[in-house]
Design a protein around this motif. Structure first.
Motif, mmCIF file in Angstrom:
data_model
loop_
_atom_site.group_PDB
_atom_site.id
_atom_site.type_symbol
_atom_site.label_atom_id
_atom_site.label_comp_id
_atom_site.label_asym_id
_atom_site.label_seq_id
_atom_site.Cartn_x
_atom_site.Cartn_y
_atom_site.Cartn_z
ATOM 1 N N THR A 1 0.853 -1.181 0.000
ATOM 2 C CA THR A 1 0.000 0.000 0.000
ATOM 3 C C THR A 1 0.886 1.227 0.000
ATOM 4 N N THR A 2 0.268 2.389 -0.067
ATOM 5 C CA THR A 2 0.980 3.666 -0.120
ATOM 6 C C THR A 2 0.705 4.428 1.164
ATOM 7 N N VAL A 3 1.657 5.181 1.555
ATOM 8 C CA VAL A 3 1.516 5.966 2.788
ATOM 9 C C VAL A 3 0.291 6.863 2.666
ATOM 10 N N GLY A 4 -0.530 6.807 3.708
ATOM 11 C CA GLY A 4 -1.732 7.645 3.724
ATOM 12 C C GLY A 4 -2.954 6.991 3.129
ATOM 13 N N TYR A 5 -2.828 5.816 2.538
ATOM 14 C CA TYR A 5 -3.973 5.129 1.937
ATOM 15 C C TYR A 5 -4.321 3.904 2.780
ATOM 16 N N SER A 6 -5.576 3.846 3.297
ATOM 17 C CA SER A 6 -5.992 2.739 4.160
ATOM 18 C C SER A 6 -6.021 1.445 3.374
ATOM 19 N N THR A 7 -5.784 0.339 4.072
ATOM 20 C CA THR A 7 -5.800 -0.980 3.452
ATOM 21 C C THR A 7 -6.446 -1.964 4.408
ATOM 22 N N LYS A 8 -6.797 -3.146 3.865
ATOM 23 C CA LYS A 8 -7.515 -4.123 4.666
ATOM 24 C C LYS A 8 -6.937 -5.509 4.378
ATOM 25 N N LEU A 9 -6.800 -6.322 5.443
ATOM 26 C CA LEU A 9 -6.331 -7.693 5.343
ATOM 27 C C LEU A 9 -7.506 -8.609 5.649
ATOM 28 N N LEU A 10 -7.682 -9.676 4.847
ATOM 29 C CA LEU A 10 -8.833 -10.559 4.977
ATOM 30 C C LEU A 10 -8.383 -12.001 5.068
ATOM 31 N N CYS A 11 -9.155 -12.812 5.886
ATOM 32 C CA CYS A 11 -8.976 -14.260 5.955
ATOM 33 C C CYS A 11 -10.261 -14.847 6.504
ATOM 34 N N SER A 12 -10.438 -16.186 6.383
ATOM 35 C CA SER A 12 -11.631 -16.855 6.902
ATOM 36 C C SER A 12 -11.194 -18.074 7.701
ATOM 37 N N VAL A 13 -11.969 -18.389 8.756
ATOM 38 C CA VAL A 13 -11.624 -19.467 9.656
ATOM 39 C C VAL A 13 -12.896 -20.175 10.089
ATOM 40 N N ARG A 14 -12.777 -21.444 10.436
ATOM 41 C CA ARG A 14 -13.897 -22.203 10.954
ATOM 42 C C ARG A 14 -13.406 -23.026 12.150
ATOM 43 N N GLY A 15 -14.387 -23.406 12.957
ATOM 44 C CA GLY A 15 -14.058 -24.207 14.130
ATOM 45 C C GLY A 15 -15.259 -24.276 15.050
ATOM 46 N N SER A 16 -15.326 -25.285 15.843
ATOM 47 C CA SER A 16 -16.422 -25.467 16.784
ATOM 48 C C SER A 16 -15.832 -25.957 18.109
ATOM 49 N N PRO A 17 -16.134 -25.309 19.204
ATOM 50 C CA PRO A 17 -16.900 -24.056 19.251
ATOM 51 C C PRO A 17 -16.193 -22.918 18.554
ATOM 52 N N LYS A 18 -16.884 -21.769 18.491
ATOM 53 C CA LYS A 18 -16.369 -20.643 17.729
ATOM 54 C C LYS A 18 -15.018 -20.213 18.294
ATOM 55 N N PRO A 19 -13.997 -20.142 17.444
ATOM 56 C CA PRO A 19 -12.670 -19.793 17.947
ATOM 57 C C PRO A 19 -12.560 -18.291 18.231
ATOM 58 N N LYS A 20 -11.584 -17.951 19.106
ATOM 59 C CA LYS A 20 -11.272 -16.570 19.429
ATOM 60 C C LYS A 20 -10.143 -16.124 18.517
ATOM 61 N N VAL A 21 -10.288 -14.904 17.939
ATOM 62 C CA VAL A 21 -9.335 -14.431 16.930
ATOM 63 C C VAL A 21 -8.526 -13.286 17.506
ATOM 64 N N GLN A 22 -7.199 -13.333 17.273
ATOM 65 C CA GLN A 22 -6.277 -12.263 17.666
ATOM 66 C C GLN A 22 -5.430 -11.881 16.456
ATOM 67 N N TRP A 23 -5.226 -10.508 16.308
ATOM 68 C CA TRP A 23 -4.357 -9.991 15.236
ATOM 69 C C TRP A 23 -3.040 -9.535 15.873
ATOM 70 N N MET A 24 -1.939 -9.819 15.180
ATOM 71 C CA MET A 24 -0.610 -9.460 15.695
ATOM 72 C C MET A 24 0.192 -8.815 14.583
ATOM 73 N N LYS A 25 1.129 -7.890 15.064
ATOM 74 C CA LYS A 25 2.063 -7.269 14.132
ATOM 75 C C LYS A 25 3.466 -7.533 14.635
ATOM 76 N N ASN A 26 4.203 -8.192 13.796
ATOM 77 C CA ASN A 26 5.576 -8.556 14.150
ATOM 78 C C ASN A 26 5.590 -9.301 15.493
ATOM 79 N N GLN A 27 4.640 -10.282 15.581
ATOM 80 C CA GLN A 27 4.499 -11.140 16.765
ATOM 81 C C GLN A 27 4.010 -10.383 17.986
ATOM 82 N N MET A 28 3.537 -9.152 17.821
ATOM 83 C CA MET A 28 3.024 -8.355 18.923
ATOM 84 C C MET A 28 1.529 -8.190 18.748
ATOM 85 N N ILE A 29 0.775 -8.460 19.877
ATOM 86 C CA ILE A 29 -0.675 -8.356 19.807
ATOM 87 C C ILE A 29 -1.062 -6.911 19.587
#
Length: 576
Positions: free
Chosen positions: A487-515
């Motif tokens: 992306t370019t500086v100043g322009y918003s971007t979005k990251l997408l993925c899909s997951v399944r599991g039962s029971p419903k899993p808890k999702v965490q996002w990390m940057k460079n291994q940091m929550i």
């Protein structure tokens, strides 16, 4: 051209001068008168004779022409002849201009002066006129030679002679019977300019040449029926073409014709639709035409089922070519096998067809309820006694609730004689009836079952089946992983993925291994397994490795991607 006849005229006028000298000699006067009388009488009958009489002096004129270059003065006439001279001059002058050219008029006085000298012994009134008449034809002949001939109109060619046509061709017999013979032929090969008026047909008995025309006027057609002949005669036949040029040569049959019917074996031509069973409804009009052939006229006879026809019910009308079967209003009794027989002498031919008169069938003979159980009723019935003179094609079954009395069709075009009626309402009572069907349609009446079918109420305890619950627990699993992005500086971007599991899993996002946690720069959404991370207006330090981690009681799973943040492009003018 006018100068040539002048010396001829002078030479011709010189002859009378010589005659004058001869007349001066002592000669008897009566001889001079006959000498001039002969040429004078010839012009009275025709002018051709004087022309021939003057031809000799005209031919001699060229020999005397040199001596006549200077004409001598005319001798004065005697006293007794002076009076007629003026009378003759106008006569000669009147004839000369009428028949000859202008030069002839100049010579007229000399001729008038010399004429009395020749006629001295005779009366001037009788001799002067012949002399003048004798000179005029010569002038006419000379003028005719001198004048140019006028062009004449071309004579039209004589009309071509009228000629008859050539003889007709291809004469042969088309048909014959006991009293007539039909012949046909083709027109002549050569007709000519005069056209063709028609044909004359002639006959003669065999062994004779007594030809007689059978048509009063020529006929145009190339076909003719010679009628009113005597059976057994042998006739010779010929045809002659006629036009303005007369009769053509005859075209005759090679052999004499015997006037007798040609025997032809009879044959019934049964139509295709009658080769199978012919079906008609009761009351319909029957009109069937069956053609046949045979000569002489065949004798036609009909039978039905081997018996003679009832003429009160069936009308038969036969012609030379066909026979017609007519029934005004058909009834079932008219059904049967009709046979047609045609006979000529000892030969005959037969053909037959089947006539079937049908109507609506009767109702089935019986209908009964055999059994009732649950929501079902079993029925049985028997075929109708009257099938309408044709086979039964099916049955229709109807039911009626006793409460309403309305009939509803439950089976249609049903071929069997028993059936089970289902889906009845518990606690209701039903009646049933049946109809028959054939080619004409459904029967007008129906048979109703005597019994009634009552659907009883019964107590029912419903126990739902027991099912073992299925274990649907599942450890988290990413069905769509993260993809590297830039992306370019100043322009918003979005990251997408899909997951399944039962029971419903808890999702965490990390940057460079940091929550990432609740950082307002990031927006985290997870709906129905679709996880998204929005980075708002990233800066130079927002690039790196982003990870999504899903975890439940049965396990965890992680996906990662690399985000690259680029500097915006700057124009050269902005750099300066």
């Amino acid at each position: 051209m006018p100068s040539k006849p002048a010396p001829i005229k002078k030479a011709a006028n010189k002859e009378p001068a010589k005659k004058e000298e001869k007349a001066a000699e002592p000669e008897p006067a009566p001889e001079a008168a006959p000498a001039e009388a002969a040429p004078a009488e010839a012009p009275a009958e025709g002018e051709a004779a004087p022309a021939e009489g003057e031809a000799a002096p005209a031919e001699a004129a060229p020999a005397e022409a040199p001596a006549a270059e200077e004409p001598k003065p005319p001798t004065p006439p005697p006293a007794d002849a002076a009076a007629p001279a003026p009378e003759e001059t106008p006569a000669a002058a009147a004839e000369a201009p009428a028949d000859a050219a202008a030069p002839a008029v100049e010579e007229t006085p000399a001729a008038a002066a010399e004429a009395p000298a020749d006629a001295a012994a005779a009366p001037a009134t009788e001799e002067a006129a012949p002399a003048a008449d004798g000179e005029a034809p010569a002038a006419d002949a000379e003028a005719a030679e001198a004048a140019p001939e006028e062009p004449k109109a071309p004579t039209p060619p004589p009309p071509p002679p009228k000629e008859p046509t050539s003889a007709p061709v291809d004469l042969f017999i088309e048909d014959k019977n006991d009293t007539s013979v039909t012949i046909i032929w083709s027109q002549p090969e050569t007709i000519g300019h005069t056209g063709l008026d028609g044909y004359t047909i002639e006959i003669a008995k065999d062994g004779t040449e007594d030809w007689k025309a059978v048509n009063e006027e020529p006929q145009k057609s190339c076909r003719y029926v010679i009628k009113n002949l005597t059976t057994g005669d042998r006739l010779k036949i010929r045809v002659v073409a006629v036009n303005a040029g007369g009769r053509s040569g005859p075209c005759a049959l090679p052999e004499a014709v015997l006037v007798k019917e040609v025997a032809d074996r009879p044959k019934v031509r049964m139509p295709r639709f009658l080769r199978q069973r012919y079906v008609a409804n009761v009351g319909a009009k029957i009109n069937l035409t069956i053609p046949f052939t045979g000569k002489p006229k065949p004798v036609v006879s009909w039978t039905k089922d081997g018996q003679p026809l009832d003429t009160k019910r069936v009308n038969i009308r036969s012609t030379d070519r066909d026979s017609i079967v007519f029934i005004r209003a058909a009834e079932r009794d008219d059904s049967g096998v009709f046979e047609m027989c045609v006979k000529v002498d000892d030969f005959e031919d037969k053909a037959q067809f089947i006539l079937q008169i049908v109507e609506l069938p009767g109702a089935p003979a019986s209908l009964k309820i055999v059994d009732t159980w649950g929501f079902n009723v079993a029925l049985e019935w028997t075929p109708p006694k009257d099938n309408g003179n044709t086979e039964i094609t099916g049955y229709s079954i109807q039911k009626a609730d006793k409460k309403t009395g309305d009939w509803f069709t439950v089976l249609e075009h049903y071929h069997r004689l028993n059936a089970t009626i289902s889906d009845l309402i518990m606690g209701n009572t039903y009646n049933f009836r049946a109809f028959s069907e054939n080619k004409c349609g459904i029967s007008e009446s129906a048979i109703v079952a005597k019994q009634e079918a009552k659907i009883l109420k019964t107590g029912i305890d419903y126990k739902p089946p027991e099912y073992k619950e299925r274990d649907s627990s599942e450890a988290p699993k990413f069905t769509t992983s993260l993809n590297d992005r830039a992306t370019t500086v100043g322009y918003s971007t979005k990251l997408l993925c899909s997951v399944r599991g039962s029971p419903k899993p808890k999702v965490q996002w990390m940057k460079n291994q940091m929550i990432i946690g609740d950082d307002p720069k990031y927006r985290q959404i997870c709906v129905q397994g679709i996880c998204s991370l929005e980075i708002r207006k990233p800066g130079n330090f927002d690039g790196g490795v982003y990870s999504c981690k899903a975890k439940n009681d049965h396990g965890e799973a992680t996906v990662s991607c690399k985000l690259e943040v680029k500097q915006p492009a700057v124009a050269d003018a902005d750099k300066k």
